[in-house]
Motif scaffolding. Structure first.
Motif, mmCIF file in Angstrom:
data_model
loop_
_atom_site.group_PDB
_atom_site.id
_atom_site.type_symbol
_atom_site.label_atom_id
_atom_site.label_comp_id
_atom_site.label_asym_id
_atom_site.label_seq_id
_atom_site.Cartn_x
_atom_site.Cartn_y
_atom_site.Cartn_z
ATOM 1 N N VAL A 240 0.852 -1.195 0.000
ATOM 2 C CA VAL A 240 0.000 0.000 0.000
ATOM 3 C C VAL A 240 0.885 1.241 0.000
ATOM 4 N N TYR A 241 0.460 2.247 -0.767
ATOM 5 C CA TYR A 241 1.111 3.559 -0.768
ATOM 6 C C TYR A 241 0.216 4.519 0.014
ATOM 7 N N LYS A 242 0.781 5.163 1.019
ATOM 8 C CA LYS A 242 -0.005 6.087 1.831
ATOM 9 C C LYS A 242 0.068 7.501 1.260
ATOM 10 N N THR A 243 -1.020 8.249 1.420
ATOM 11 C CA THR A 243 -1.019 9.685 1.159
ATOM 12 C C THR A 243 -1.768 10.340 2.321
ATOM 13 N N PRO A 244 -1.589 11.636 2.530
ATOM 14 C CA PRO A 244 -2.309 12.296 3.629
ATOM 15 C C PRO A 244 -3.818 12.275 3.456
ATOM 16 N N ILE A 245 -4.307 12.064 2.235
ATOM 17 C CA ILE A 245 -5.754 12.131 2.013
ATOM 18 C C ILE A 245 -6.363 10.783 1.602
ATOM 19 N N GLY A 246 -5.638 9.704 1.806
ATOM 20 C CA GLY A 246 -6.188 8.391 1.471
ATOM 21 C C GLY A 246 -5.119 7.484 0.911
ATOM 22 N N ASP A 247 -5.218 6.225 1.270
ATOM 23 C CA ASP A 247 -4.207 5.263 0.853
ATOM 24 C C ASP A 247 -4.587 4.567 -0.447
ATOM 25 N N LEU A 248 -3.556 4.153 -1.200
ATOM 26 C CA LEU A 248 -3.760 3.502 -2.484
ATOM 27 C C LEU A 248 -3.154 2.093 -2.429
ATOM 28 N N PRO A 249 -4.007 1.054 -2.500
ATOM 29 C CA PRO A 249 -3.482 -0.316 -2.462
ATOM 30 C C PRO A 249 -2.816 -0.693 -3.774
ATOM 31 N N ILE A 250 -1.800 -1.536 -3.683
ATOM 32 C CA ILE A 250 -1.093 -2.006 -4.870
ATOM 33 C C ILE A 250 -1.752 -3.284 -5.383
ATOM 34 N N ASP A 251 -1.862 -3.399 -6.682
ATOM 35 C CA ASP A 251 -2.439 -4.595 -7.299
ATOM 36 C C ASP A 251 -1.388 -5.703 -7.294
ATOM 37 N N LEU A 252 -1.432 -6.530 -6.293
ATOM 38 C CA LEU A 252 -0.410 -7.561 -6.119
ATOM 39 C C LEU A 252 -0.504 -8.639 -7.197
ATOM 40 N N GLU A 253 -1.693 -8.858 -7.740
ATOM 41 C CA GLU A 253 -1.845 -9.852 -8.802
ATOM 42 C C GLU A 253 -1.063 -9.443 -10.048
ATOM 43 N N VAL A 254 -1.180 -8.191 -10.439
ATOM 44 C CA VAL A 254 -0.448 -7.714 -11.615
ATOM 45 C C VAL A 254 1.050 -7.653 -11.318
ATOM 46 N N ILE A 255 1.412 -7.257 -10.101
ATOM 47 C CA ILE A 255 2.830 -7.259 -9.731
ATOM 48 C C ILE A 255 3.420 -8.661 -9.913
ATOM 49 N N GLU A 256 2.690 -9.677 -9.504
ATOM 50 C CA GLU A 256 3.168 -11.056 -9.655
ATOM 51 C C GLU A 256 3.267 -11.436 -11.131
ATOM 52 N N GLU A 257 2.317 -10.997 -11.953
ATOM 53 C CA GLU A 257 2.372 -11.267 -13.397
ATOM 54 C C GLU A 257 3.627 -10.660 -14.014
ATOM 55 N N LEU A 258 3.928 -9.428 -13.630
ATOM 56 C CA LEU A 258 5.103 -8.752 -14.171
ATOM 57 C C LEU A 258 6.392 -9.397 -13.662
ATOM 58 N N LYS A 259 6.418 -9.759 -12.395
ATOM 59 C CA LYS A 259 7.595 -10.447 -11.846
ATOM 60 C C LYS A 259 7.865 -11.746 -12.597
ATOM 61 N N ALA A 260 6.800 -12.446 -12.977
ATOM 62 C CA ALA A 260 6.935 -13.745 -13.634
ATOM 63 C C ALA A 260 7.588 -13.643 -15.006
#
Length: 277
Positions: free
Chosen positions: A93-113
């Motif tokens: 997750v990336y935090k910001t002062p006005i709301g956090d943004l979750p990372i798409d772990l499924e796509v991250i795994e696709e790219l890592k592969a």
């Protein structure tokens, strides 16, 4: 297990006061007065401190229609960490002062592969500002709309690698639920940047720089990656973000010619601010 990337530049590059930040972003977007368009599938926006680039960035982010977008690919240049590849965040997750943004772990795994990406540790991630400066705007624009992000740190790529990463990411741009946010400041002029190009026919130095940047922007808007590379070779313009832009131009070139143009450049408003520094 949650792994948080802090808003490490909040309180310096932009305010860490949630109410003030939200008001600033709302005001800049209102002042830009742009209609939201579902045809806008990618933007190029600056990454300087908000006192320099906040108003200019609204001319990019203010165009975004968040209704059907569920995923944002965030491409930013690396300022402090050298790599000849692209690197993926290891945060969840990336935090910001006005709301956090979750990372798409499924796509991250696709790219890592694919075996083509390296991973950046949290120290490198938090030291880099190029992607962070887009986060508050994304949080604001997608407020009330569930969205995940895929942060990609773009290193000092060869022309061949720019094309390779463009092809890898091309399958994602076909999906209208995906969006691309590309981080780039344009010309860095002066002795500290070892760049003193000056065409006197434009008069004052800042007018020469404006013309040089406008030339690059016009080429970017054609979507021609080879023409952009030729422009960089001819003028050596110190565009901070040239590698992310080149990757995205290769992404867009993978689309069929009859498809909607996805690249909207709203960086013109920022030129005067940067050239006078």
């Amino acid at each position: 297990m949650e792994k948080i990337r802090r808003a490490s530049h909040a309180g310096s590059w932009y305010t860490d006061n949630p109410n003030k930040l939200s008001e600033e972003l709302d005001g800049w977007i209102r002042a830009a007065g742009l209609p939201k368009s579902s045809d806008v599938r990618g933007v190029i926006a600056p990454h300087a401190g908000y006192s320099y680039s906040g108003r200019a960035a609204a001319y990019a982010f203010g165009n975004i229609d968040p209704t059907n977008i569920t995923r944002v690919f965030l491409l930013g240049p690396s300022h402090h960490y050298y790599t000849p590849k692209c690197a993926l965040s290891t945060a969840t997750v990336y935090k910001t002062p006005i709301g956090d943004l979750p990372i798409d772990l499924e796509v991250i795994e696709e790219l890592k592969a694919t075996g083509k990406f390296e991973l950046m540790n949290l120290r490198v991630d938090e030291a880099e500002h190029s992607m962070e400066m887009h986060l508050p705007y994304l949080s604001k624009v997608f407020e009330g709309h569930p969205v995940k992000i895929i942060p990609i740190l773009v290193g000092a790529l060869s022309a061949e690698n720019e094309a390779m990463y463009g092809k890898l990411l091309a399958k994602y741009v076909d999906d209208p639920h995906n969006f691309f946010s590309v981080s780039s400041d344009f010309c860095h002029w002066g002795s500290r940047f070892n760049y003193m190009y000056y065409d006197k026919k434009y008069g004052a130095i800042h007018k020469s720089i404006e013309a040089l940047d406008k030339m690059g922007m016009d080429i970017i808007e054609t979507g021609d990656a080879d023409a952009f590379k030729q422009y960089l070779s001819e003028y050596d313009n110190t565009i901070c973000g040239r590698h992310p832009i080149s990757v995205f131009l290769h992404v867009s070139q993978q689309l069929d010619e009859n498809k909607d143009k996805i690249l909207t450049v709203r960086a013109i408003e920022s030129v005067q601010k940067y050239t006078r520094q």
